[in-house]
Structures are given as C-alpha cells and as structure tokens.
Design a protein around this motif. Structure first.
Motif, PDB file in Angstrom:
ATOM      1  N   ALA A 120       0.598  -1.194   0.026  1.00 55.83           N
ATOM      2  CA  ALA A 120       0.155  -0.094  -0.067  1.00 55.83           C
ATOM      3  C   ALA A 120       0.746   1.304  -0.039  1.00 55.83           C
ATOM      4  N   TYR A 123       2.453   1.713  -3.489  1.00 56.10           N
ATOM      5  CA  TYR A 123       1.306   1.938  -4.337  1.00 56.10           C
ATOM      6  C   TYR A 123       0.836   3.515  -4.368  1.00 56.10           C
ATOM      7  N   GLN A 124       0.761   3.859  -3.177  1.00 57.38           N
ATOM      8  CA  GLN A 124       0.240   5.229  -2.845  1.00 57.38           C
ATOM      9  C   GLN A 124       1.277   6.306  -3.552  1.00 57.38           C
ATOM     10  N   GLU A 125       2.323   6.151  -3.233  1.00 54.89           N
ATOM     11  CA  GLU A 125       3.413   7.000  -3.564  1.00 54.89           C
ATOM     12  C   GLU A 125       3.429   7.090  -5.236  1.00 54.89           C
ATOM     13  N   THR A 128       0.653   9.091  -6.558  1.00 55.72           N
ATOM     14  CA  THR A 128       1.086  10.619  -6.417  1.00 55.72           C
ATOM     15  C   THR A 128       2.089  10.934  -7.504  1.00 55.72           C
ATOM     16  N   ASP A 133      -3.839  11.486  -7.521  1.00 55.88           N
ATOM     17  CA  ASP A 133      -4.357  11.362  -6.335  1.00 55.88           C
ATOM     18  C   ASP A 133      -5.748  11.667  -6.244  1.00 55.88           C
ATOM     19  N   CYS A 136      -8.128   8.795  -7.320  1.00 55.56           N
ATOM     20  CA  CYS A 136      -7.933   7.786  -6.821  1.00 55.56           C
ATOM     21  C   CYS A 136      -8.872   7.503  -5.415  1.00 55.56           C
ATOM     22  N   ILE A 139      -6.893   2.623  -1.870  1.00 51.34           N
ATOM     23  CA  ILE A 139      -5.974   1.542  -1.968  1.00 51.34           C
ATOM     24  C   ILE A 139      -6.688   0.594  -0.951  1.00 51.34           C
TER      25      ILE A 139
END
Length: 257
Positions: A120, A123-125, A128, A133, A136, A139
C-alpha cells in the motif's frame, strides 16, 4: 511490432501469468517477448525493493533496446519507469500508469485492490508520482499471508472480489484495478462478479504500448525526459554502461537478457 514484457522480479511463474494475460489482448502481428530478472527478489513489495528492481529493469532494457519497438516494466509500482524514459528511444510503459490512465477513461475515480498490506505505501506513492491522487478513491489490501506468490490470485480470488466490491460500495469507486503482477489475468476471470469496470494492468499496458508504437512519437530532445548527456561509468552492466556513455550497443558485448 515486438514488445518486451519485462518482469523485474525473479519469479518466472509470475512472468508466465503476465505473458498469458498479455497475449490474450495483443493485436495480430504483435509479438510479446517475456523476460524475467536473473537477480533481485521474488516479488517487489517495498520502496527498497522497488529501487533495486528499477535498476535491474534499466539493465534489462539496455540489453534488449535495439531489438524491440516498445517495453513494459511489468511491476505495478512502475520501478525505473521515469529513468527508462530518459535513457531509451523506444516507448516504455508501466503497469500502474497504464492501468490508472485506462481507469480514468472509464470512470471518475478508481480504487486499487491488491493482495498484501505491505504494497500500500509504495502504491500510494506511485499514484502521487503520476499525479492521480484526485482520481484515486483508495487502496484496499488483504491482510494475512499467502502460500505462494505465483498462486496468490487463485488462493485469494474470493477475498479479492469481496474487497473490490467493498471499494465500490464504501469508497464510491467507479473502476477497480486489480493490481500487482501476480494478479495478471484475474480481472478477466472475475469481471462479472464486480459491478463496475475492472482493469487488468497487463492488458492495459500491452494495448497502450501498441498504441504508442503506432503513433511513432519522437524521442524528446528538450524538457525533462531528454536523454541525459554522456557520463563515464564504473562497474555497471555493459549494455547499460554503453547507453549512459552514449556508445554504440555493439560496443557493449556481453549485455543480454
């Protein structure tokens, strides 16, 4: 056209899943060439592993560059993607970027659903990094362990479908991305069990790569993705050293996939 499907981890069974998913959507006349990293980790799940995988991806691209029309870095966090676009003339596509941009064409917001909590933050980075962002919805990851990375999609299929449905119901996701190279091909199997479009990153990346080859974009000679000026190297893989030093690929004997 010939497209390199580059798996920057060492699990050949995952490469087989990627290749199977990719060959289901290729156009007539397109050849998909699969390659697996010969060193590294079985699957990439952390920032540190992504750094390692990105460097390995650049080496693999350098070894194959002159023999393919485009390449796909087949790890969902897109390790090495921006560096590859600096160095190489061919289009280079990432699983995550291709999946997210495809999802943006199908709905307002997408959710990423994957099989391990450790993925996670990376994937979040990645979301970004690609400037997505706002598109989305979130996640969602499974908890717990799994028996085998190459069989995780079969082992966790029902749980992943349930997780995807919660993303639709609770996060207002218009599209679901089933993410992570080991889940390649799962979207097609479960699409009728999830009430919104489901994107398979491998299929999206293959079709995006084909489109870019057809469009024949020029290599940038200005801006942030122009090829960097030559620089001496020490100890790098021969093919990658030749690219960085602006030498002919024929000078880099010993570079191979």
């Amino acid at each position: 056209m010939k497209i390199l499907l580059l798996n920057p981890n060492t699990t050949r069974a995952v490469t087989d899943l990627l290749y199977s998913a990719g060959t289901k959507v290729i156009s007539p006349g397109t050849e998909l060439v699969a390659a697996t990293a010969e060193r590294g980790v079985p699957y990439i799940a952390t920032r540190a592993e992504a750094q390692i995988g990105g460097a390995i991806a650049l080496e693999m691209l350098a070894a194959a560059d002159s023999s393919v029309d485009a390449a796909i870095i087949a790890a969902f966090g897109d390790p090495g993607l921006f560096g590859a676009r600096e160095l190489f003339d061919i289009p280079v596509v990432g699983l995550a970027e291709a999946a997210m941009l495809t999802a943006c064409m199908l709905g307002r917001r997408f959710s990423i659903v994957t099989f391990a909590r450790a993925l996670a933050p990376w994937y979040q980075e990645c979301v970004t990094m690609h400037g997505l962002d706002a598109r989305c919805a979130g996640i969602r990851t499974l908890d717990g362990t799994f028996e085998s990375i190459s069989n995780v999609q079969a082992e966790k299929e029902d749980m992943l479908v349930s997780l995807a449905n919660r993303a639709v119901e609770q996060d207002d996701a218009d599209v679901v991305i089933l993410s992570g190279a080991p889940l390649a091909g799962l979207a097609d199997k479960v699409r009728d069990r999830i009430p919104v479009p489901v994107v398979d990153p491998t299929a999206a990346a293959v079709r995006q790569a084909e489109t870019l080859v057809t469009l024949k974009p020029r290599k940038a000679t200005a801006g942030t993705f122009r090829r960097p000026d030559p620089k001496p190297t020490i100890g790098l893989a021969k093919a990658l050293a030749a690219v960085i030093e602006h030498r002919r690929s024929s000078d880099a004997k010993g570079g191979s996939l």
